[in-house]
Design a protein around this motif. Structure first.
Motif, PDB file in Angstrom:
ATOM      1  N   PHE A 104       2.640  -4.526   2.688  1.00 37.64           N
ATOM      2  CA  PHE A 104       3.492  -3.382   2.375  1.00 37.64           C
ATOM      3  C   PHE A 104       2.815  -2.054   2.703  1.00 37.64           C
ATOM      4  N   GLY A 105       1.567  -2.136   3.158  1.00 38.31           N
ATOM      5  CA  GLY A 105       0.835  -0.913   3.460  1.00 38.31           C
ATOM      6  C   GLY A 105       0.169  -0.289   2.248  1.00 38.31           C
ATOM      7  N   ILE A 106      -0.021  -1.065   1.181  1.00 33.66           N
ATOM      8  CA  ILE A 106      -0.668  -0.562  -0.030  1.00 33.66           C
ATOM      9  C   ILE A 106      -2.174  -0.771   0.066  1.00 33.66           C
ATOM     10  N   THR A 107      -2.938   0.266  -0.246  1.00 31.26           N
ATOM     11  CA  THR A 107      -4.393   0.200  -0.170  1.00 31.26           C
ATOM     12  C   THR A 107      -5.014   0.533  -1.525  1.00 31.26           C
ATOM     13  N   ASP A 108      -6.281   0.109  -1.728  1.00 33.41           N
ATOM     14  CA  ASP A 108      -7.041   0.435  -2.948  1.00 33.41           C
ATOM     15  C   ASP A 108      -6.239   0.142  -4.215  1.00 33.41           C
ATOM     16  N   GLN A 163      -1.310   8.301  -2.229  1.00 30.60           N
ATOM     17  CA  GLN A 163      -2.685   8.008  -1.847  1.00 30.60           C
ATOM     18  C   GLN A 163      -2.933   6.514  -1.661  1.00 30.60           C
ATOM     19  N   PHE A 164      -2.027   5.697  -2.167  1.00 31.41           N
ATOM     20  CA  PHE A 164      -2.222   4.246  -2.105  1.00 31.41           C
ATOM     21  C   PHE A 164      -1.238   3.566  -1.148  1.00 31.41           C
ATOM     22  N   VAL A 165      -0.585   4.381  -0.329  1.00 28.65           N
ATOM     23  CA  VAL A 165       0.325   3.847   0.683  1.00 28.65           C
ATOM     24  C   VAL A 165      -0.088   4.398   2.044  1.00 28.65           C
ATOM     25  N   ARG A 166      -0.311   3.532   3.000  1.00 26.84           N
ATOM     26  CA  ARG A 166      -0.720   3.963   4.339  1.00 26.84           C
ATOM     27  C   ARG A 166       0.375   4.832   4.963  1.00 26.84           C
ATOM     28  N   HIS A 167      -0.068   5.885   5.657  1.00 29.51           N
ATOM     29  CA  HIS A 167       0.905   6.796   6.247  1.00 29.51           C
ATOM     30  C   HIS A 167       1.720   6.152   7.353  1.00 29.51           C
ATOM     31  N   ASP A 168       1.151   5.090   7.962  1.00 31.57           N
ATOM     32  CA  ASP A 168       1.856   4.416   9.055  1.00 31.57           C
ATOM     33  C   ASP A 168       2.559   3.136   8.597  1.00 31.57           C
ATOM     34  N   ALA A 179       9.576   0.335   0.101  1.00 34.91           N
ATOM     35  CA  ALA A 179       9.242  -0.899  -0.611  1.00 34.91           C
ATOM     36  C   ALA A 179       7.884  -0.781  -1.295  1.00 34.91           C
ATOM     37  N   ALA A 180       6.935  -0.107  -0.647  1.00 34.70           N
ATOM     38  CA  ALA A 180       5.599   0.062  -1.216  1.00 34.70           C
ATOM     39  C   ALA A 180       5.664   0.915  -2.481  1.00 34.70           C
ATOM     40  N   PHE A 181       6.416   2.013  -2.423  1.00 37.03           N
ATOM     41  CA  PHE A 181       6.555   2.869  -3.600  1.00 37.03           C
ATOM     42  C   PHE A 181       7.252   2.127  -4.739  1.00 37.03           C
ATOM     43  N   LEU A 182       8.271   1.365  -4.416  1.00 37.64           N
ATOM     44  CA  LEU A 182       8.983   0.621  -5.451  1.00 37.64           C
ATOM     45  C   LEU A 182       8.085  -0.444  -6.073  1.00 37.64           C
TER      46      LEU A 182
END
Length: 212
Positions: free
Chosen positions: A4-8, A140-145, A151-154
């Motif tokens: 989902f592009g979620i980091t850290d 800060q926890f979602v990749r910009h690309d 979906a990542a924010f949700l």
């Protein structure tokens, strides 16, 4: 999470725990309800707070939270509304009638359930601290690309809500248990309600007057 592009994600959980551990309007409302009406009321408050978090997560995912924070006027209106609402709740507790010595603590009816839940939800939705958390921390926890930003924010919002529900439920149970015996005494219950009411008023004024 990576898909989902979620980091850290570990740091995100730590930030969520720190936010929940910091006393604020949500904690004050839950403790106040638990003290005044018992653990059930506290748990209903925790559910209302969680529902508010779900609303914040949805607004954040679709960019509405950013738009609100970008407008100084709109953000100030939310702060003032949140502070005024806490003052209103505090005044109601201060003006509540003292229970008779022989009167038993009334059971919560369905209307009471709905009122407690809705008031908790409003307290959370109008809490600037939560708005800023979703706005400043989540990106800060979602990749910009990431191709799945919404979906990542949700997903992060769902995790935030679950952690918040667990923490607040524990707070409600602890506060309700510690004051259970004291609340059975009308005199002690009377002063507990007024102490919590005064705290609500002070917190509401502080919230409305805070610059950031």
């Amino acid at each position: 999470m990576i898909s989902f592009g979620i980091t850290d994600f570990g740091l995100f959980l730590m930030a969520v725990l720190l936010l929940n551990a910091t006393p604020g309007p949500d904690t004050a409302y839950i403790v106040g309800r638990s003290v005044a009406q018992g653990r059930r009321a506290g748990l209903l408050s925790a559910l209302g707070i969680t529902a508010g978090c779900c609303i914040h997560a949805t607004l954040s995912a679709f960019g509405l939270t950013a738009l609100l924070a970008a407008s100084a006027t709109a953000f100030m209106a939310v702060k003032l509304a949140g502070g005024a609402y806490l003052v209103y709740l505090g005044i109601r507790m201060l003006l509540s009638k003292k229970a008779a010595a022989s009167e038993q603590q009334p059971q919560l009816d369905l209307r009471s359930h709905k009122t407690i839940f809705v008031q908790a939800l409003i307290t959370n939705v109008l809490n600037p601290k939560v708005i800023l958390f979703f706005l400043s921390f989540f990106p800060q926890f979602v990749r910009h690309d990431s191709p799945h930003k919404i979906a990542a924010f949700l997903l992060l919002g769902a995790v935030f809500s679950v952690v918040t529900l667990c923490w607040n439920s524990g707070t409600a149970m602890l506060a309700g248990t510690l004051t259970r015996h004291a609340s059975n005494n009308p005199q002690i219950k009377h002063w507990l309600e007024r102490t919590v009411g005064a705290a609500f008023i002070a917190l509401g004024i502080k919230l409305a007057l805070t610059k950031n």
